[in-house]
Enzyme design. Sequence first.
Site, short mmCIF file in Angstrom:
data_model
loop_
_atom_site.label_atom_id
_atom_site.label_comp_id
_atom_site.label_asym_id
_atom_site.label_seq_id
_atom_site.Cartn_x
_atom_site.Cartn_y
_atom_site.Cartn_z
N HIS A 186 4.07 2.71 -3.35
CA HIS A 186 2.63 3.01 -3.33
C HIS A 186 2.54 4.54 -3.23
O HIS A 186 2.74 5.11 -2.16
CB HIS A 186 1.94 2.37 -2.12
CG HIS A 186 1.91 0.88 -2.19
ND1 HIS A 186 1.18 0.20 -3.14
CD2 HIS A 186 2.52 -0.07 -1.43
CE1 HIS A 186 1.33 -1.11 -2.96
NE2 HIS A 186 2.14 -1.31 -1.94
N ASP B 219 1.91 1.49 -7.47
CA ASP B 219 0.64 1.97 -8.00
C ASP B 219 0.56 3.47 -7.71
O ASP B 219 1.30 3.98 -6.86
CB ASP B 219 -0.58 1.21 -7.47
CG ASP B 219 -0.57 0.92 -5.98
OD1 ASP B 219 0.11 1.66 -5.24
OD2 ASP B 219 -1.24 -0.03 -5.55
N GLU C 133 5.89 -2.91 -5.72
CA GLU C 133 4.43 -2.84 -5.55
C GLU C 133 3.87 -1.53 -6.07
O GLU C 133 2.98 -0.94 -5.48
CB GLU C 133 4.04 -3.01 -4.07
CG GLU C 133 4.63 -4.23 -3.41
CD GLU C 133 4.17 -4.42 -1.97
OE1 GLU C 133 3.21 -3.76 -1.54
OE2 GLU C 133 4.79 -5.24 -1.28
N ASN D 129 11.95 -5.70 1.91
CA ASN D 129 10.97 -4.92 1.15
C ASN D 129 10.24 -3.95 2.09
O ASN D 129 9.90 -4.31 3.21
CB ASN D 129 9.95 -5.92 0.56
CG ASN D 129 8.98 -5.31 -0.42
OD1 ASN D 129 9.39 -4.51 -1.29
ND2 ASN D 129 7.70 -5.65 -0.32
N GLU E 274 8.44 -4.89 5.45
CA GLU E 274 7.97 -3.77 6.29
C GLU E 274 8.49 -3.85 7.73
O GLU E 274 7.72 -3.79 8.68
CB GLU E 274 6.45 -3.68 6.24
CG GLU E 274 5.94 -3.47 4.82
CD GLU E 274 4.43 -3.50 4.67
OE1 GLU E 274 3.73 -3.65 5.68
OE2 GLU E 274 3.95 -3.39 3.53
O1 9MR Z 1 -2.75 -6.61 -2.00
C1 9MR Z 1 -2.85 -7.14 -0.70
C2 9MR Z 1 -4.30 -7.09 -0.26
O2 9MR Z 1 -5.12 -7.90 -1.07
C3 9MR Z 1 -4.41 -7.51 1.19
O3 9MR Z 1 -5.73 -7.35 1.63
C4 9MR Z 1 -3.47 -6.65 2.01
C5 9MR Z 1 -3.64 -6.91 3.49
O4 9MR Z 1 -2.60 -7.37 4.17
O5 9MR Z 1 -2.14 -6.84 1.55
C6 9MR Z 1 -1.99 -6.35 0.26
O6 9MR Z 1 -0.67 -6.36 -0.16
C7 9MR Z 1 0.25 -5.59 0.61
C8 9MR Z 1 1.59 -6.22 0.43
O7 9MR Z 1 1.54 -7.57 0.78
C9 9MR Z 1 2.64 -5.51 1.27
N1 9MR Z 1 2.66 -4.10 1.00
C10 9MR Z 1 1.40 -3.43 1.04
C11 9MR Z 1 0.39 -4.15 0.15
C12 9MR Z 1 -0.90 -3.39 0.14
O8 9MR Z 1 -1.51 -3.42 1.39
#
Ligand code: 9MR
Length: 637
Positions: free
Chosen positions: A399, A430, A428, A364, A321
């Site tokens: 997402h 969903d 990722e 990513n 990101e």
């Molecule tokens: O799935 C992850 C969640 O459990 C955490 O609370 C969150 C907070 O930083 O991060 C989530 O995963 C993220 C991923 O690492 C990067 N892209 C976005 C995902 C969803 O927030």
Amino acid sequence: MRALPRLLAALIVAVPLATVTAVANAADDPTPVTVLTKDFEDGTVQGFAGRSAETLAHSTAQAHGGTGSLLTSGRTATWQGPSLDVLPTFTKGTAYTVSVWVRLSTGSDNARLSVERRTGGVAAYDQVVGNTAVSSTGWTQLTGRYTLATDVEFLRLYVETASTTNPIHIDDVTASYVPALPIQTDIPSVKDVITEFPVGAAITGAEILAEHGQLLTKHFDSVTPGNALKWDATEPAENTFTYAQADPLMAYAKSKGLAVRGHTLVWHNQTPAWVFTGADGQPMTATAEDKALLLARLENHIRNVAAHYGTDITVWDVVNEVIDESQSDGLRRSNWFTVAGLDYIRTAFRVAREVAPHAKLFINDYNTNVAAKRDFLFGLVQQLKAEGVPIDGVGHQVHINVNWPTVAETKAMIDKFVPLGIDQQVTEMDVSIYTANSENFPAPPADRLLKQAYVYRDMFALFRQYPGEITSVTLWGLADDNTWLDTFPVTRKDAPLLFDTRLQAKSAYWGVVDPSKIETTSSPSPSNPTTGACAVTYRVTGSWTGGFQGEVTVTNSGGTALTSWNAAWQFTGGQRITQLWGGTLTQSGAAVTVGNASWNGSLAAGASASFGFLANWTGSNPVPAAFSLNGTACTVR
Ligand code: 9MR
């Protein structure tokens, strides 16, 4: 090599649907089993204790239900509060719904519900419910889900506050679980059907246990630890590396032959504050000294974490990101960028390649289907590759939701990167059932699940057209019982994955595996003939504080057989159905509509069908005054 698996897949998909739905419905009794009830009606503290030297006493000054509650006073720190030993009560791998009613004796604050667990004397703290406003003027329910993922010798549930140490009342503490359903073993495995690329799921600790582990290994080729490899988990303090979260997942993956995507070496979130604190104890700025220290920390982090897992991790999300399309140069103004400019990205890839020369290295990001963001990412990758930075691939998080984006936008996203000759992975994915922050469904509406199935169908069909470019697709979760979307962007139950909260295949699964089955796995059915006459029996079969169980029987008392039915009524007391069996639920405010399930849609003249449900209520629980069946008002028996 590919032709054979495809042929096999086609044969496997030919499993008759009747078998599939029968398995999903057979053992489906979602009645929760209550394992803990503390009502403080007997004049005692019912086993609760403080976390330190607080004073705990039974109180009649306030009560949520009945006449008593538990009062914790003499708190000298916000972390102090009522706590209960749940080691004898909670079993590893079982998902408990925990509920506590909280009221302060004076003032207002935020309260949290957490679990402290210890393994080998080392304590860890799991949050069950985050900061929730509480006060002395009323009771507030803290309710959330908790699954113990590890072996422990100490396990205590506790309530704490965010900023004050005012006395806390608690009441009506409960914990319950819905018995797990067996996973469906007679449906095709996603990984056998999708042969163009490996398919993965992001997992957290408990998802390698019991039925979750079975679902994971049946359907997926690879896993991504969702949080366990992030900086806060692996290097919480400088040069102190801990792999307690990731090691069990890695060992499991290895033992089951699952590939692992490493996520993530560098991110602006879930990175401890010490990383960006200079030698002088102040937040780092863009000085040469701070930059050198930050890059040294980055290098040390990657050398340790990537080396710890060696060849067991074959793909790394090296940076995550880094794009922000609202900046004129498209680069996110993270602490990383502010202190080190693009050199943090260059350093991260260089070191990762050195330590993990076998691994594919990815950049990513999310919303890469948005043209402005996509183009900035493209420009950055092109520039860095021209400089010789070892980037092997672009990760598209994907997402998305049932309305957004279009397939054409997603295709443009993939096409954009093809000329770079790099790998692309969906990292990722969903598909939220929500299309606006204001929406909140008590149960996923049938039409949204159907839309979602089409989205999965169309997106997978698109990805499969790029077998040379798309080298894996990972879903951000295993099943709807555990998704980050339950708390983002607002707290509400979402259902974005292929399997439902009880691990059963959704229409979304069929969208991926065999789209011809989508319609038949989605009800209510489109044809919905009206009935001449009907009768309804509505019974409350069990009731407790805040919840009840109901059973409804609908009878076709008209002269014509029905091929499908739809029962409707109003819940005027604000009751909300949380689970329903024997039918398909839509609830919008007070309006409840229950369509037939796939097996009980045919109602001959004079025949009846029944369904049951669990619901929440507050205040009162009035019985609905009127019911209709297929639009016709019914006699209420
Ligand atoms: O799935 C992850 C969640 O459990 C955490 O609370 C969150 C907070 O930083 O991060 C989530 O995963 C993220 C991923 O690492 C990067 N892209 C976005 C995902 C969803 O927030």
